[in-house]
Write an enzyme that holds these catalytic residues in place. Structure first.
Site, PDB file in Angstrom:
ATOM      1  N   THR A  94     -84.837 -76.252 -40.126  1.00 30.20           N
ATOM      2  CA  THR A  94     -84.336 -74.907 -39.617  1.00 30.20           C
ATOM      3  C   THR A  94     -85.219 -73.729 -40.371  1.00 30.20           C
ATOM      4  OG1 THR A  94     -82.043 -75.340 -39.581  1.00 30.20           O
ATOM      5  CG2 THR A  94     -82.538 -73.033 -40.266  1.00 30.20           C
ATOM      6  N   GLN A 138     -81.005 -75.131 -34.402  1.00 29.63           N
ATOM      7  CA  GLN A 138     -81.088 -73.833 -35.084  1.00 29.63           C
ATOM      8  C   GLN A 138     -82.559 -73.398 -34.866  1.00 29.63           C
ATOM      9  OE1 GLN A 138     -80.196 -76.594 -36.272  1.00 29.63           O
ATOM     10  NE2 GLN A 138     -78.385 -76.514 -37.702  1.00 29.63           N
ATOM     11  N   ASP A 163     -79.069 -68.842 -35.921  1.00 36.88           N
ATOM     12  CA  ASP A 163     -79.941 -68.553 -37.206  1.00 36.88           C
ATOM     13  C   ASP A 163     -80.992 -67.540 -36.754  1.00 36.88           C
ATOM     14  OD1 ASP A 163     -78.157 -70.414 -38.146  1.00 36.88           O
ATOM     15  OD2 ASP A 163     -79.478 -71.999 -38.751  1.00 36.88           O
ATOM     16  N   ASP A 184     -73.905 -67.941 -37.048  1.00 38.94           N
ATOM     17  CA  ASP A 184     -74.540 -67.648 -38.347  1.00 38.94           C
ATOM     18  C   ASP A 184     -75.902 -66.936 -38.235  1.00 38.94           C
ATOM     19  OD1 ASP A 184     -72.438 -69.192 -39.342  1.00 38.94           O
ATOM     20  OD2 ASP A 184     -73.578 -71.023 -39.458  1.00 38.94           O
ATOM     21  N   ARG A 204     -70.564 -67.486 -26.199  1.00 38.22           N
ATOM     22  CA  ARG A 204     -70.402 -68.904 -25.805  1.00 38.22           C
ATOM     23  C   ARG A 204     -69.688 -69.141 -24.803  1.00 38.22           C
ATOM     24  NH1 ARG A 204     -69.418 -71.256 -31.730  1.00 38.22           N
ATOM     25  NH2 ARG A 204     -70.209 -73.307 -30.677  1.00 38.22           N
ATOM     26  N   ARG A 249     -68.976 -66.503 -42.641  1.00 39.55           N
ATOM     27  CA  ARG A 249     -68.602 -67.568 -43.547  1.00 39.55           C
ATOM     28  C   ARG A 249     -69.424 -67.738 -44.724  1.00 39.55           C
ATOM     29  NH1 ARG A 249     -68.898 -72.640 -39.287  1.00 39.55           N
ATOM     30  NH2 ARG A 249     -71.164 -72.445 -38.804  1.00 39.55           N
ATOM     31  N   TRP A 251     -71.732 -69.692 -46.902  1.00 45.66           N
ATOM     32  CA  TRP A 251     -72.742 -70.931 -46.843  1.00 45.66           C
ATOM     33  C   TRP A 251     -73.081 -71.298 -48.364  1.00 45.66           C
ATOM     34  CZ3 TRP A 251     -78.653 -70.482 -46.207  1.00 45.66           C
ATOM     35  CH2 TRP A 251     -79.193 -71.808 -45.739  1.00 45.66           C
ATOM     36  N   THR A 254     -77.323 -77.007 -49.533  1.00 50.42           N
ATOM     37  CA  THR A 254     -77.631 -78.050 -50.397  1.00 50.42           C
ATOM     38  C   THR A 254     -78.788 -77.755 -51.366  1.00 50.42           C
ATOM     39  OG1 THR A 254     -76.987 -79.652 -48.674  1.00 50.42           O
ATOM     40  CG2 THR A 254     -78.124 -80.730 -50.384  1.00 50.42           C
TER      41      THR A 254
END
Length: 356
Positions: A94, A138, A163, A184, A204, A249, A251, A254
């Site tokens: 991404t 993405q 994205d 997102d 969608r 939402r 995020w 990681t």
């Protein structure tokens, strides 16, 4: 606008960088960026003629300014997605998929379109056993990264699906822009103000879930993340299902923890505020939704929007709602959500060093 330093015209057939009346002429954006000064202290203006420019661009020099000839007809585009393979067989991911990446301060773009033209709908329509179907689709149109700060975008189309806009670092001001996507599609850890913008959710074709607008990963040390003021949340088609799009939402990307393991970043506490915004009927009554991450053992964990910094004030339109899930700011607190507060003391509307 400052005097033009370079002109890019896809119809130009001369030698790249030829000077005519002191202005350099180019056929491609990459050549114009390569010849720009490395350490400018005032805007270096690149005028971009109408046309489609299929180039993956990296802006690493300060004070670069892109001025398009016509917003809808001057298009900077590329088509890599997260799982698109590079020549060495690895994938872009991404973060590497962006059509344009900005890593330098005082960038400005005006009067043009930036898109990721990866064919997301065609990819999604492929059977799951089709070897050409990308599992991770993405596809970022614009990304800002370390080194970016004080970026301005005026009268810009930002086009993508999943994205679209990755505001990952620095401060940003978007005005009179149209930002399109469906999953997102405005995300990242940067600070950004969206002033008088159209935020368009793509359909969608789902009766219940047509995506999420924002996915902030604001660091807990930053008081603000994304601020939408006097903007409009629209739907791509009038037939898009009501109540099928979430405002956002939380995020938690990681990251590497102190013990060396990798897990969802506990310091990413997303911040989004919609102030005086109009919302069409596609916006869900509950507004916000949870988002999954992974713990250090790779197990899924969920982050609740109630634990993030998600707020509204004076929302209106058929998608507006006030309830326990959609926290509304008091008028007194809402006054703190100003351009200069969100952008840590920088206000592009009053800063004399910023060209209007």
């Amino acid at each position: 606008m400052s005097c033009v330093n370079a002109v890019v015209d896809c119809k130009y057939i001369g030698i790249e960088g030829t000077r005519i009346n002191g202005v350099r002429l180019y056929q491609c954006m990459t050549s114009a960026l390569n010849d720009a000064p490395d350490n400018a202290t005032q805007p270096y203006v690149i005028l971009i003629k109408q046309g489609r420019y299929y180039e993956k661009l990296n802006v690493t020099k300060p004070f670069i300014t892109f001025i398009g000839e016509q917003r809808d007809q001057t298009v900077l585009t590329f088509d890599t997605a997260s799982d698109t393979k590079k020549s060495d067989g690895t994938t872009y991911g991404t973060t590497g998929s962006a059509s344009i990446t900005v890593r330098a301060r005082d960038f400005r773009a005006e009067n043009l379109t930036i898109e990721n033209s990866f064919d997301y709908p065609a990819n999604a329509a492929k059977p799951s056993n089709d070897s050409t179907r990308l599992a991770n689709a993405q596809a970022v149109a614009l990304k800002t990264d370390t080194g970016n700060d004080r970026a301005i975008f005026k009268n810009i189309n930002l086009m993508g699906y999943q994205d679209t806009l990755y505001v990952n670092a620095g401060r940003h001001y978007f005005t009179q822009c149209c930002i399109c996507g469906k999953i997102d599609f405005i995300f990242g850890a940067g600070q950004a103000v969206f002033d008088d913008c159209d935020i368009v959710s793509r359909d969608r074709a789902s009766a219940t879930n047509n995506g999420w607008i924002t996915a902030p990963s604001t660091h807990v040390s930053n008081a603000f993340g994304f601020l939408f003021i006097h903007s409009r949340l629209k739907k791509e088609h009038s037939t898009m299902a009501d109540h099928s799009v979430a405002l956002g939402r939380p995020w938690h990307p990681t990251t590497r923890l102190l013990d060396g393991t990798r897990a969802a970043d506990p310091n990413a506490v997303g911040s989004v505020a919609f102030i005086h915004c109009w919302m069409d009927s596609h916006i869900a009554p509950n507004g916000w939704e949870p988002m999954a991450g992974k713990d250090k053992d790779g197990n899924p964990i969920w982050f609740d929007p109630a634990d993030a910094r998600f707020f509204e004030f004076a929302s209106r339109g058929p998608g507006a709602s006030t309830n326990d899930a959609r926290r509304s700011l008091s008028e007194e607190v809402a006054r703190n959500f100003t351009i200069d507060h969100v952008l840590s003391g920088w206000n592009p509307l009053t800063d004399a060093s910023v060209e209007k």
